[in-house]
Design a protein around this motif. Structure first.
Motif, PDB file in Angstrom:
ATOM      1  N   LYS A 249     -39.564   5.281-106.418  1.00  0.00           N
ATOM      2  CA  LYS A 249     -40.334   5.870-105.484  1.00  0.00           C
ATOM      3  C   LYS A 249     -39.484   5.633-104.151  1.00  0.00           C
ATOM      4  CE  LYS A 249     -44.400   6.425-107.051  1.00  0.00           C
ATOM      5  NZ  LYS A 249     -45.224   7.842-107.518  1.00  0.00           N
ATOM      6  N   HIS A 250     -39.150   4.100-103.862  1.00  0.00           N
ATOM      7  CA  HIS A 250     -38.410   4.392-102.591  1.00  0.00           C
ATOM      8  C   HIS A 250     -36.828   5.013-102.640  1.00  0.00           C
ATOM      9  CE1 HIS A 250     -40.772   1.165-101.049  1.00  0.00           C
ATOM     10  NE2 HIS A 250     -40.947   0.360-101.781  1.00  0.00           N
ATOM     11  N   HIS A 251     -36.445   4.560-103.746  1.00  0.00           N
ATOM     12  CA  HIS A 251     -34.506   5.603-103.762  1.00  0.00           C
ATOM     13  C   HIS A 251     -34.799   7.121-103.945  1.00  0.00           C
ATOM     14  CE1 HIS A 251     -30.276   5.483-105.590  1.00  0.00           C
ATOM     15  NE2 HIS A 251     -30.625   6.226-104.628  1.00  0.00           N
ATOM     16  N   ARG A 252     -36.006   7.340-104.254  1.00  0.00           N
ATOM     17  CA  ARG A 252     -36.064   9.050-104.106  1.00  0.00           C
ATOM     18  C   ARG A 252     -36.421   9.445-103.049  1.00  0.00           C
ATOM     19  NH1 ARG A 252     -37.607  12.180-109.241  1.00  0.00           N
ATOM     20  NH2 ARG A 252     -37.570  10.528-109.927  1.00  0.00           N
ATOM     21  N   GLY A 253     -37.068   8.302-102.475  1.00  0.00           N
ATOM     22  CA  GLY A 253     -37.999   8.615-100.955  1.00  0.00           C
ATOM     23  C   GLY A 253     -36.504   8.808-100.086  1.00  0.00           C
ATOM     24  N   TYR A 254     -35.860   8.001-100.436  1.00  0.00           N
ATOM     25  CA  TYR A 254     -34.662   7.948 -99.198  1.00  0.00           C
ATOM     26  C   TYR A 254     -33.940   9.415 -99.636  1.00  0.00           C
ATOM     27  CZ  TYR A 254     -35.007   3.375 -98.092  1.00  0.00           C
ATOM     28  OH  TYR A 254     -35.106   1.954 -98.149  1.00  0.00           O
ATOM     29  N   VAL A 255     -33.298   9.717-100.721  1.00  0.00           N
ATOM     30  CA  VAL A 255     -32.761  11.228-101.218  1.00  0.00           C
ATOM     31  C   VAL A 255     -33.442  12.456-100.315  1.00  0.00           C
ATOM     32  CG1 VAL A 255     -31.732  12.350-103.399  1.00  0.00           C
ATOM     33  CG2 VAL A 255     -31.692   9.902-103.551  1.00  0.00           C
TER      34      VAL A 255
ATOM     35  N   ALA B 245     -22.106   6.708 -88.483  1.00  0.00           N
ATOM     36  CA  ALA B 245     -23.425   6.288 -88.769  1.00  0.00           C
ATOM     37  C   ALA B 245     -23.727   6.254 -87.663  1.00  0.00           C
ATOM     38  CB  ALA B 245     -23.583   5.388 -89.556  1.00  0.00           C
ATOM     39  N   SER B 246     -22.601   5.294 -86.558  1.00  0.00           N
ATOM     40  CA  SER B 246     -23.199   5.625 -85.116  1.00  0.00           C
ATOM     41  C   SER B 246     -23.397   7.091 -84.352  1.00  0.00           C
ATOM     42  CB  SER B 246     -22.338   5.436 -84.892  1.00  0.00           C
ATOM     43  OG  SER B 246     -20.619   5.355 -84.552  1.00  0.00           O
ATOM     44  N   SER B 247     -22.559   8.245 -84.148  1.00  0.00           N
ATOM     45  CA  SER B 247     -23.159   9.299 -83.924  1.00  0.00           C
ATOM     46  C   SER B 247     -24.051  10.087 -84.722  1.00  0.00           C
ATOM     47  CB  SER B 247     -21.596   9.908 -84.058  1.00  0.00           C
ATOM     48  OG  SER B 247     -20.773  10.779 -85.039  1.00  0.00           O
ATOM     49  N   ARG B 248     -24.339   9.772 -85.670  1.00  0.00           N
ATOM     50  CA  ARG B 248     -25.274  10.175 -86.589  1.00  0.00           C
ATOM     51  C   ARG B 248     -26.292  10.510 -86.321  1.00  0.00           C
ATOM     52  NH1 ARG B 248     -21.531  13.853 -88.374  1.00  0.00           N
ATOM     53  NH2 ARG B 248     -20.289  12.515 -89.977  1.00  0.00           N
ATOM     54  N   SER B 249     -27.468  11.106 -86.485  1.00  0.00           N
ATOM     55  CA  SER B 249     -29.517  10.954 -85.962  1.00  0.00           C
ATOM     56  C   SER B 249     -29.629   9.841 -87.193  1.00  0.00           C
ATOM     57  CB  SER B 249     -30.332  12.054 -86.610  1.00  0.00           C
ATOM     58  OG  SER B 249     -29.360  12.293 -88.339  1.00  0.00           O
ATOM     59  N   LEU B 250     -30.969   9.039 -86.860  1.00  0.00           N
ATOM     60  CA  LEU B 250     -31.609   7.792 -87.395  1.00  0.00           C
ATOM     61  C   LEU B 250     -31.916   8.370 -89.039  1.00  0.00           C
ATOM     62  CD1 LEU B 250     -33.684   6.263 -84.723  1.00  0.00           C
ATOM     63  CD2 LEU B 250     -31.774   5.545 -86.132  1.00  0.00           C
ATOM     64  N   GLY B 251     -32.230   9.573 -89.091  1.00  0.00           N
ATOM     65  CA  GLY B 251     -32.817  10.015 -90.374  1.00  0.00           C
ATOM     66  C   GLY B 251     -31.706  10.048 -90.979  1.00  0.00           C
ATOM     67  N   VAL B 252     -30.415  10.824 -90.942  1.00  0.00           N
ATOM     68  CA  VAL B 252     -29.113  10.516 -91.398  1.00  0.00           C
ATOM     69  C   VAL B 252     -28.239   8.923 -91.969  1.00  0.00           C
ATOM     70  CG1 VAL B 252     -27.023  11.345 -91.513  1.00  0.00           C
ATOM     71  CG2 VAL B 252     -28.413  12.879 -90.511  1.00  0.00           C
ATOM     72  N   ARG B 253     -28.652   8.663 -90.814  1.00  0.00           N
ATOM     73  CA  ARG B 253     -27.822   7.098 -91.071  1.00  0.00           C
ATOM     74  C   ARG B 253     -28.494   6.273 -92.122  1.00  0.00           C
ATOM     75  NH1 ARG B 253     -26.967   2.978 -85.981  1.00  0.00           N
ATOM     76  NH2 ARG B 253     -27.370   1.064 -87.012  1.00  0.00           N
ATOM     77  N   ASN B 254     -30.271   6.162 -91.362  1.00  0.00           N
ATOM     78  CA  ASN B 254     -30.564   5.112 -92.832  1.00  0.00           C
ATOM     79  C   ASN B 254     -30.650   5.679 -93.751  1.00  0.00           C
ATOM     80  OD1 ASN B 254     -31.270   3.361 -90.480  1.00  0.00           O
ATOM     81  ND2 ASN B 254     -33.589   4.767 -90.221  1.00  0.00           N
ATOM     82  N   ASN B 255     -30.813   7.356 -94.356  1.00  0.00           N
ATOM     83  CA  ASN B 255     -31.384   6.955 -95.635  1.00  0.00           C
ATOM     84  C   ASN B 255     -30.243   7.847 -95.993  1.00  0.00           C
ATOM     85  OD1 ASN B 255     -34.811   8.095 -95.733  1.00  0.00           O
ATOM     86  ND2 ASN B 255     -34.048   9.009 -93.618  1.00  0.00           N
TER      87      ASN B 255
ATOM     88  N   GLY C 212     -27.074   6.071 -95.555  1.00  0.00           N
ATOM     89  CA  GLY C 212     -27.207   4.055 -96.856  1.00  0.00           C
ATOM     90  C   GLY C 212     -28.193   3.882 -97.669  1.00  0.00           C
ATOM     91  N   GLY C 213     -29.637   3.929 -97.411  1.00  0.00           N
ATOM     92  CA  GLY C 213     -30.203   3.939 -98.395  1.00  0.00           C
ATOM     93  C   GLY C 213     -29.887   4.267 -99.671  1.00  0.00           C
ATOM     94  N   HIS C 214     -29.417   5.717 -99.993  1.00  0.00           N
ATOM     95  CA  HIS C 214     -29.147   6.243-101.149  1.00  0.00           C
ATOM     96  C   HIS C 214     -27.809   5.613-101.519  1.00  0.00           C
ATOM     97  CE1 HIS C 214     -28.926   8.973-104.393  1.00  0.00           C
ATOM     98  NE2 HIS C 214     -27.324  10.112-103.274  1.00  0.00           N
TER      99      HIS C 214
ATOM    100  N   ASN D 227     -31.547  -3.166 -92.366  1.00  0.00           N
ATOM    101  CA  ASN D 227     -31.291  -2.525 -92.884  1.00  0.00           C
ATOM    102  C   ASN D 227     -31.122  -1.768 -94.376  1.00  0.00           C
ATOM    103  OD1 ASN D 227     -34.223  -2.478 -90.366  1.00  0.00           O
ATOM    104  ND2 ASN D 227     -31.889  -1.869 -89.674  1.00  0.00           N
ATOM    105  N   GLN D 228     -30.989  -0.443 -93.953  1.00  0.00           N
ATOM    106  CA  GLN D 228     -29.709   0.344 -94.400  1.00  0.00           C
ATOM    107  C   GLN D 228     -28.377   0.525 -94.548  1.00  0.00           C
ATOM    108  OE1 GLN D 228     -30.837   0.109 -97.683  1.00  0.00           O
ATOM    109  NE2 GLN D 228     -32.449   0.477 -98.066  1.00  0.00           N
ATOM    110  N   ASP D 229     -27.708  -0.035 -93.421  1.00  0.00           N
ATOM    111  CA  ASP D 229     -26.310   0.314 -93.008  1.00  0.00           C
ATOM    112  C   ASP D 229     -25.887  -0.586 -94.226  1.00  0.00           C
ATOM    113  OD1 ASP D 229     -27.924   0.622 -90.684  1.00  0.00           O
ATOM    114  OD2 ASP D 229     -26.754  -1.509 -89.113  1.00  0.00           O
ATOM    115  N   ASN D 230     -24.718  -0.303 -94.315  1.00  0.00           N
ATOM    116  CA  ASN D 230     -23.766  -0.664 -95.487  1.00  0.00           C
ATOM    117  C   ASN D 230     -22.286  -0.969 -94.933  1.00  0.00           C
ATOM    118  OD1 ASN D 230     -21.955   1.408 -95.797  1.00  0.00           O
ATOM    119  ND2 ASN D 230     -23.583   2.140 -96.716  1.00  0.00           N
ATOM    120  N   PRO D 231     -21.139  -1.791 -94.957  1.00  0.00           N
ATOM    121  CA  PRO D 231     -19.467  -1.876 -94.006  1.00  0.00           C
ATOM    122  C   PRO D 231     -19.133  -0.779 -94.196  1.00  0.00           C
ATOM    123  CG  PRO D 231     -20.298  -3.785 -95.952  1.00  0.00           C
ATOM    124  CD  PRO D 231     -21.298  -2.135 -96.029  1.00  0.00           C
ATOM    125  N   ILE D 232     -19.279   0.556 -94.826  1.00  0.00           N
ATOM    126  CA  ILE D 232     -18.508   1.714 -94.946  1.00  0.00           C
ATOM    127  C   ILE D 232     -19.191   2.647 -93.040  1.00  0.00           C
ATOM    128  CG2 ILE D 232     -18.029   3.617 -95.616  1.00  0.00           C
ATOM    129  CD1 ILE D 232     -18.439   2.895 -98.276  1.00  0.00           C
TER     130      ILE D 232
END
Length: 343
Positions: free
Chosen positions: A54-60, A84-94, A96-98, A172-177
């Motif tokens: 559910k959750h991971h599938r939703g991020y994808v 990520a700083s120049s991406r939309s929140l949708g791209v950044r969050n999802n 990262g989630g994926h 949230n779904q941020d990461n070190p990359i």
């Protein structure tokens, strides 16, 4: 249209259809290595099913939608994360989630207790000893980082650009990359501390979940990821672009320049002082080693002077035409610096 022309049209249509299919391939949900109930020693089957299915599938699904809306088809997952700083929140969050969940599934194993350091490679053990003193000390640091993460987020073991191991945490779904992360590098171990990762069995007892998760970690896989990260081109790219002062300047410049382009000069008039201050900090900052060259230093001096002149114009309540010309100059020099950084 003659027969030859019709045939050429068909060939072009086929070619562009194939090209579009290649460059617009969507991200997909990875399969787990084991069945949902195989992880019961640490995570119950229902949680695994919901978390993955559910959750991971939703991020994808949301990532593919956000990528299409932002016209970023063809970008790699790592490229989406890097900026990520120049991406939309949708791209950044999802994105990262994926990425985060894919890593999480890869380092989990239900087959045995892999918490003992013997399952780690010698090279990884040596690196851990150098950075933390022992595997037990590493485990404690990761547990503390995960426990102290307020709200939802992740705890990480990261290979930094100087090829050292560091423990960090992101919200949230941020990461070190991502270029929004305080600690940059390639994560080789991630612990999910969103409530959906443990709530069904452990309720609000995150500490119990963190105690149990160690029985599922495959240090052999983590060791492999450590070896791979050391030679990953992304690590060199992060080193080259890991310049917090540059990111801070860019953020204010984006707020002022793009609004001015649209005829709204209020952000520029309000933030010219902040832009000048960021330019001073950028000029005085430690330039990343791969970028240490005279051209960069000279461009930064010119950038600071241009921002000083812009701030002076704003103070004199200059006309919008003059302000636009000056902010264009700032923008041009900034992109000159960026170009030098990417050479």
């Amino acid at each position: 249209m003659n027969k030859t022309g019709a045939m050429k049209s068909i060939i072009y249509i086929i070619f562009f259809s194939i090209s579009s299919a290649i460059f617009a391939q969507e991200f997909t949900l990875p399969e787990l290595q084991f069945s949902y109930n195989a992880y019961e020693q640490g995570i119950d089957a229902k949680t695994m099913e919901i978390h993955h299915g559910k959750h991971h599938r939703g991020y994808v699904r949301k990532l593919n939608k956000a990528v299409a809306e932002s016209k970023l088809e063809g970008k790699t997952l790592e490229d989406l994360l890097m900026y990520a700083s120049s991406r939309s929140l949708g791209v950044r969050n999802n994105s990262g989630g994926h990425y985060n969940h894919t890593l999480f599934w890869e380092i989990l194993t239900p087959t045995s207790d892999n918490s003992a350091p013997g399952s780690a490679s010698k090279a990884f053990e040596n690196a851990v000893t150098k950075s933390f003193g022992s595997m037990d000390a590493l485990r404690k640091q990761l547990s503390v980082a995960a426990a102290k993460r307020f709200g939802s987020g992740w705890a990480w073991l990261v290979v930094t650009p100087n090829k050292e191991l560091v423990v960090s945490s992101t919200p949230n779904q941020d990461n070190p990359i991502m270029d929004v992360s305080d600690v940059r590098g390639i994560p080789i171990l991630g612990i999910d501390v969103w409530e959906h990762a443990y709530y069904l069995r452990y309720q609000n007892k995150r500490g119990d979940y963190l105690s149990a998760i160690w029985s599922l970690l495959d240090w052999g896989v983590v060791s492999e990821k450590y070896a791979a990260a050391l030679n990953d081109p992304i690590l060199a790219k992060i080193e080259k672009e890991n310049w917090p002062e540059m990111n801070a300047f860019h953020k204010v410049l984006a707020q002022t320049f793009h609004a001015s382009e649209k005829g709204d000069f209020k952000p520029l008039r309000n933030l010219s002082g902040a832009l000048f201050a960021k330019a001073i900090l950028l000029q005085d900052s430690d330039v990343p080693k791969p970028l240490l060259k005279p051209e960069v230093s000279l461009a930064l001096v010119r950038l600071e002077k241009k921002c000083a002149a812009l701030n002076k114009l704003v103070g004199k309540n200059a006309r919008e035409k003059s302000l636009m010309k000056m902010i264009n100059g700032v923008h041009d020099i900034f992109h000159e610096v960026q170009g030098l950084c990417h050479d």
